[in-house]
Design a protein around this motif. Structure first.
Motif, PDB file in Angstrom:
ATOM      1  N   PHE A   1      -2.491  -0.440 -13.119  1.00  0.00           N
ATOM      2  CA  PHE A   1      -2.231  -0.437 -11.680  1.00  0.00           C
ATOM      3  C   PHE A   1      -3.301   0.381 -10.968  1.00  0.00           C
ATOM      4  CE2 PHE A   1       1.758  -2.284 -12.737  1.00  0.00           C
ATOM      5  CZ  PHE A   1       2.259  -2.842 -11.582  1.00  0.00           C
ATOM      6  N   ALA A   2      -3.655   1.527 -11.526  1.00  0.00           N
ATOM      7  CA  ALA A   2      -4.675   2.380 -10.912  1.00  0.00           C
ATOM      8  C   ALA A   2      -6.009   1.646 -10.815  1.00  0.00           C
ATOM      9  CB  ALA A   2      -4.822   3.671 -11.706  1.00  0.00           C
ATOM     10  N   ARG A   3      -6.402   0.963 -11.876  1.00  0.00           N
ATOM     11  CA  ARG A   3      -7.663   0.215 -11.853  1.00  0.00           C
ATOM     12  C   ARG A   3      -7.592  -0.945 -10.859  1.00  0.00           C
ATOM     13  NH1 ARG A   3      -7.169   1.162 -17.342  1.00  0.00           N
ATOM     14  NH2 ARG A   3      -6.338  -0.926 -17.714  1.00  0.00           N
ATOM     15  N   CYS A   4      -6.461  -1.622 -10.829  1.00  0.00           N
ATOM     16  CA  CYS A   4      -6.290  -2.783  -9.952  1.00  0.00           C
ATOM     17  C   CYS A   4      -6.441  -2.404  -8.475  1.00  0.00           C
ATOM     18  CB  CYS A   4      -4.929  -3.419 -10.204  1.00  0.00           C
ATOM     19  SG  CYS A   4      -4.578  -4.864  -9.206  1.00  0.00           S
ATOM     20  N   PHE A   5      -5.896  -1.251  -8.101  1.00  0.00           N
ATOM     21  CA  PHE A   5      -5.892  -0.856  -6.696  1.00  0.00           C
ATOM     22  C   PHE A   5      -6.957   0.192  -6.361  1.00  0.00           C
ATOM     23  CE2 PHE A   5      -1.626  -2.629  -7.321  1.00  0.00           C
ATOM     24  CZ  PHE A   5      -1.671  -3.617  -6.354  1.00  0.00           C
ATOM     25  N   ALA A   6      -7.895   0.420  -7.264  1.00  0.00           N
ATOM     26  CA  ALA A   6      -8.996   1.342  -6.997  1.00  0.00           C
ATOM     27  C   ALA A   6      -9.986   0.663  -6.046  1.00  0.00           C
ATOM     28  CB  ALA A   6      -9.689   1.725  -8.296  1.00  0.00           C
ATOM     29  N   GLY A   7     -10.685   1.454  -5.292  1.00  0.00           N
ATOM     30  CA  GLY A   7     -11.710   0.909  -4.408  1.00  0.00           C
ATOM     31  C   GLY A   7     -11.172   0.507  -3.056  1.00  0.00           C
ATOM     32  N   PRO A   8     -12.065   0.099  -2.167  1.00  0.00           N
ATOM     33  CA  PRO A   8     -11.669  -0.220  -0.795  1.00  0.00           C
ATOM     34  C   PRO A   8     -10.753  -1.436  -0.679  1.00  0.00           C
ATOM     35  CG  PRO A   8     -14.038  -0.588  -1.124  1.00  0.00           C
ATOM     36  CD  PRO A   8     -13.512   0.033  -2.370  1.00  0.00           C
ATOM     37  N   ASP A   9     -10.954  -2.451  -1.503  1.00  0.00           N
ATOM     38  CA  ASP A   9     -10.071  -3.620  -1.439  1.00  0.00           C
ATOM     39  C   ASP A   9      -8.656  -3.256  -1.863  1.00  0.00           C
ATOM     40  OD1 ASP A   9     -11.977  -5.363  -0.469  1.00  0.00           O
ATOM     41  OD2 ASP A   9     -12.579  -6.054  -2.464  1.00  0.00           O
ATOM     42  N   GLY A  10      -8.544  -2.485  -2.929  1.00  0.00           N
ATOM     43  CA  GLY A  10      -7.221  -2.051  -3.393  1.00  0.00           C
ATOM     44  C   GLY A  10      -6.517  -1.193  -2.358  1.00  0.00           C
ATOM     45  N   ALA A  11      -7.262  -0.287  -1.730  1.00  0.00           N
ATOM     46  CA  ALA A  11      -6.684   0.557  -0.684  1.00  0.00           C
ATOM     47  C   ALA A  11      -6.214  -0.287   0.494  1.00  0.00           C
ATOM     48  CB  ALA A  11      -7.712   1.596  -0.223  1.00  0.00           C
TER      49      ALA A  11
ATOM     50  N   THR B   1      -1.750  -2.595   3.547  1.00  0.00           N
ATOM     51  CA  THR B   1      -1.071  -3.766   4.109  1.00  0.00           C
ATOM     52  C   THR B   1       0.357  -3.876   3.590  1.00  0.00           C
ATOM     53  OG1 THR B   1      -3.179  -4.932   4.330  1.00  0.00           O
ATOM     54  CG2 THR B   1      -1.185  -6.281   4.346  1.00  0.00           C
ATOM     55  N   LEU B   2       0.533  -3.678   2.288  1.00  0.00           N
ATOM     56  CA  LEU B   2       1.886  -3.731   1.709  1.00  0.00           C
ATOM     57  C   LEU B   2       2.781  -2.658   2.319  1.00  0.00           C
ATOM     58  CD1 LEU B   2       1.098  -4.390  -2.059  1.00  0.00           C
ATOM     59  CD2 LEU B   2       2.143  -5.989  -0.423  1.00  0.00           C
ATOM     60  N   LYS B   3       2.244  -1.450   2.506  1.00  0.00           N
ATOM     61  CA  LYS B   3       3.035  -0.377   3.116  1.00  0.00           C
ATOM     62  C   LYS B   3       3.413  -0.730   4.551  1.00  0.00           C
ATOM     63  CE  LYS B   3       0.708   3.462   2.362  1.00  0.00           C
ATOM     64  NZ  LYS B   3       0.140   4.751   1.886  1.00  0.00           N
ATOM     65  N   ALA B   4       2.459  -1.264   5.311  1.00  0.00           N
ATOM     66  CA  ALA B   4       2.740  -1.626   6.705  1.00  0.00           C
ATOM     67  C   ALA B   4       3.791  -2.722   6.794  1.00  0.00           C
ATOM     68  CB  ALA B   4       1.448  -2.066   7.398  1.00  0.00           C
TER      69      ALA B   4
END
Length: 90
Positions: free
Chosen positions: A33-43, A48-51
């Protein structure tokens, strides 16, 4: 190779207990999960999911079904965030 998670019989128990002894695909998913969401695209995806879920409210006329649906979405996003943070060592 370990048996796959039985989603119909306590499939979420692995999140609460000690991490599995073996690493790799059947091990702790947090680093993935950490690798998947690392970087600007993951952030951007996480923001977006949080919003769409955690920062969203429903009005007083919302149906029980709508409230339950949103709560399920919030739970899933919270789980994704927790796994991502754990994988990053946060």
């Amino acid at each position: 190779m370990a048996d796959p998670v039985d989603w119909n019989n306590g499939g979420w128990d692995w999140l609460e207990g000690a991490p599995p002894a073996e690493s790799g695909p059947a091990g702790d998913p947090a680093p993935s999960f950490a690798r998947c969401f690392a970087g600007p695209d993951g952030a951007r995806v996480l923001a977006t999911l949080k919003a769409m879920t955690l920062e969203r409210t429903l009005g007083p006329d919302a149906s029980d079904a709508a409230l339950r649906d949103l709560e399920g979405q919030r739970r899933l996003v919270a789980l994704i965030l927790a796994l991502t943070n754990r994988g990053q060592g946060v």
